[in-house]
Design a protein around this motif. Structure first.
Motif, PDB file in Angstrom:
ATOM      1  N   THR A 100      17.537  -5.408  -9.641  1.00 48.93           N
ATOM      2  CA  THR A 100      18.136  -7.541  -9.171  1.00 48.93           C
ATOM      3  C   THR A 100      17.496  -7.205  -8.180  1.00 48.93           C
ATOM      4  O   THR A 100      18.143  -6.779  -7.020  1.00 48.93           O
ATOM      5  N   LEU A 101      17.291  -8.981  -8.019  1.00 44.76           N
ATOM      6  CA  LEU A 101      16.591  -8.769  -6.535  1.00 44.76           C
ATOM      7  C   LEU A 101      17.246 -10.044  -6.609  1.00 44.76           C
ATOM      8  O   LEU A 101      16.950 -11.191  -7.145  1.00 44.76           O
ATOM      9  N   ASP A 102      18.193 -10.364  -4.856  1.00 43.35           N
ATOM     10  CA  ASP A 102      19.358 -11.593  -4.817  1.00 43.35           C
ATOM     11  C   ASP A 102      18.797 -12.165  -3.561  1.00 43.35           C
ATOM     12  O   ASP A 102      19.008 -11.560  -2.427  1.00 43.35           O
ATOM     13  N   LYS A 103      17.644 -12.934  -3.173  1.00 43.35           N
ATOM     14  CA  LYS A 103      17.295 -13.165  -1.291  1.00 43.35           C
ATOM     15  C   LYS A 103      17.465 -15.164  -1.963  1.00 43.35           C
ATOM     16  O   LYS A 103      15.967 -15.481  -2.614  1.00 43.35           O
ATOM     17  N   ASP A 104      17.944 -15.832  -1.222  1.00 45.96           N
ATOM     18  CA  ASP A 104      17.342 -17.336  -1.040  1.00 45.96           C
ATOM     19  C   ASP A 104      15.843 -16.905  -0.900  1.00 45.96           C
ATOM     20  O   ASP A 104      15.243 -16.588  -0.026  1.00 45.96           O
ATOM     21  N   LYS A 112      14.661 -26.731   2.860  1.00 48.01           N
ATOM     22  CA  LYS A 112      16.220 -25.476   2.757  1.00 48.01           C
ATOM     23  C   LYS A 112      15.876 -24.396   1.839  1.00 48.01           C
ATOM     24  O   LYS A 112      15.234 -24.514   1.414  1.00 48.01           O
ATOM     25  N   ALA A 113      16.273 -23.693   1.820  1.00 51.80           N
ATOM     26  CA  ALA A 113      16.357 -21.926   1.193  1.00 51.80           C
ATOM     27  C   ALA A 113      17.444 -21.680  -0.073  1.00 51.80           C
ATOM     28  O   ALA A 113      18.363 -23.218   0.329  1.00 51.80           O
ATOM     29  N   LEU A 114      17.069 -21.826  -1.146  1.00 54.70           N
ATOM     30  CA  LEU A 114      17.211 -22.286  -2.042  1.00 54.70           C
ATOM     31  C   LEU A 114      17.844 -21.015  -2.993  1.00 54.70           C
ATOM     32  O   LEU A 114      17.694 -19.770  -2.209  1.00 54.70           O
ATOM     33  N   LYS A 115      19.124 -20.259  -3.647  1.00 55.26           N
ATOM     34  CA  LYS A 115      19.372 -19.213  -4.694  1.00 55.26           C
ATOM     35  C   LYS A 115      17.846 -18.806  -5.164  1.00 55.26           C
ATOM     36  O   LYS A 115      17.732 -19.675  -6.096  1.00 55.26           O
ATOM     37  N   ALA A 116      17.890 -17.434  -5.174  1.00 54.81           N
ATOM     38  CA  ALA A 116      17.287 -17.163  -5.886  1.00 54.81           C
ATOM     39  C   ALA A 116      16.682 -15.944  -6.195  1.00 54.81           C
ATOM     40  O   ALA A 116      17.576 -14.613  -5.583  1.00 54.81           O
ATOM     41  N   VAL A 117      17.167 -15.740  -8.286  1.00 50.06           N
ATOM     42  CA  VAL A 117      18.093 -14.176  -8.185  1.00 50.06           C
ATOM     43  C   VAL A 117      16.430 -13.616  -9.429  1.00 50.06           C
ATOM     44  O   VAL A 117      16.006 -14.285 -10.358  1.00 50.06           O
ATOM     45  N   ARG A 133       8.891  -4.986 -16.952  1.00 51.15           N
ATOM     46  CA  ARG A 133       9.889  -6.511 -17.882  1.00 51.15           C
ATOM     47  C   ARG A 133       9.793  -7.276 -16.605  1.00 51.15           C
ATOM     48  O   ARG A 133      11.208  -6.663 -15.922  1.00 51.15           O
ATOM     49  N   VAL A 134      10.013  -8.254 -16.579  1.00 52.16           N
ATOM     50  CA  VAL A 134      10.720  -9.542 -15.918  1.00 52.16           C
ATOM     51  C   VAL A 134      11.726 -10.873 -15.860  1.00 52.16           C
ATOM     52  O   VAL A 134      10.681 -11.287 -16.313  1.00 52.16           O
ATOM     53  N   TRP A 135      12.443 -10.593 -15.135  1.00 50.00           N
ATOM     54  CA  TRP A 135      13.407 -11.722 -15.912  1.00 50.00           C
ATOM     55  C   TRP A 135      14.006 -12.969 -14.543  1.00 50.00           C
ATOM     56  O   TRP A 135      15.027 -12.221 -13.706  1.00 50.00           O
ATOM     57  N   PRO A 136      12.872 -13.292 -13.913  1.00 46.63           N
ATOM     58  CA  PRO A 136      13.604 -14.392 -13.281  1.00 46.63           C
ATOM     59  C   PRO A 136      14.876 -15.395 -13.611  1.00 46.63           C
ATOM     60  O   PRO A 136      14.819 -16.591 -14.857  1.00 46.63           O
ATOM     61  N   GLU A 137      16.147 -15.665 -13.028  1.00 43.21           N
ATOM     62  CA  GLU A 137      17.282 -16.168 -13.426  1.00 43.21           C
ATOM     63  C   GLU A 137      16.845 -17.569 -12.800  1.00 43.21           C
ATOM     64  O   GLU A 137      17.910 -18.125 -13.098  1.00 43.21           O
TER      65      GLU A 137
END
Length: 209
Positions: A100-104, A112-117, A133-137
């Motif tokens: 899981t890649l969790d970086k704004d 501004k920076a926004l949450k991105a997962v 296989r990739v899932w952008p949340e």
């Protein structure tokens, strides 16, 4: 250049397989092929607009509709991140089984920076690359491309978010190796676009080596 094709029609909703190199709506550059014009010329559907966006460099499933009411309804699902999206990507280097890649990510429009997962799992590994296989949340601009590059696994064919180290990947197809494979709406409807022919061909080559 490959042409789009109609995957499905559900009342006023048109499900299109977009080739890489096409934009979703007309631009001032008349040399660019776009899905809105194609849908009108190939299927006689006037006044359609895309429900959501998909990068020019990316192939895969796109939803269009001539109904402003339907576009607004479905657009809210995308804006509220209620649509489940699945992509396929070929990236440089060996990747872990899942991550899981969790970086704004910085949004220039909102300044501004926004949450991105982004989540991914590895489907296959080859000598110099991995098939994911990739899932952008979340739905940030170029989210998958940025997150994978930041994780050290830039997408093969990437020209904007380039890898720190290039590795030779046999059978390079001359485009970004990112495909929008599947959309699932909150009401349970699922739409899928098969892997673009050139991408499938490269996978088969890599499997044969």
């Amino acid at each position: 250049m490959n042409a789009p094709h109609l995957l499905a029609r559900d009342s006023d909703l048109y499900v299109i397989h977009k080739p890489a190199g096409w934009v979703v709506h007309p631009t001032q550059d008349a040399s660019m092929n776009d899905l809105v014009s194609w849908l009108e010329s190939a299927h006689g559907v006037a006044g359609a607009s895309p429900v959501h966006r998909l990068d020019r460099e990316t192939s895969g499933v796109v939803l269009l509709s001539p109904s402003a009411e339907l576009r607004a309804e479905l657009g809210r699902f995308f804006a509220d991140e209620q649509v489940k999206k699945e992509y396929r990507a070929l990236v440089y280097g060996p990747t872990p089984a899942a991550k899981t890649l969790d970086k704004d990510l910085y949004d220039r429009r909102r300044k501004k920076a926004l949450k991105a997962v982004t989540r991914f799992e590895t489907l296959e590994r080859f000598v110099s690359c991995s098939y994911l296989r990739v899932w952008p949340e979340t739905g940030r601009k170029h989210q998958i491309r940025q997150h994978l590059q930041q994780a050290g696994h830039a997408i093969v064919g990437e020209q904007r978010y380039r890898p720190k180290k290039f590795l030779r990947v046999p059978g390079y197809v001359g485009r970004l190796w990112l495909h929008a494979h599947r959309l699932e709406l909150p009401d349970g409807r699922v739409f899928e676009a098969p892997l673009a022919e050139e991408l499938q061909g490269q996978l088969e080559l890599l499997r044969s080596l």
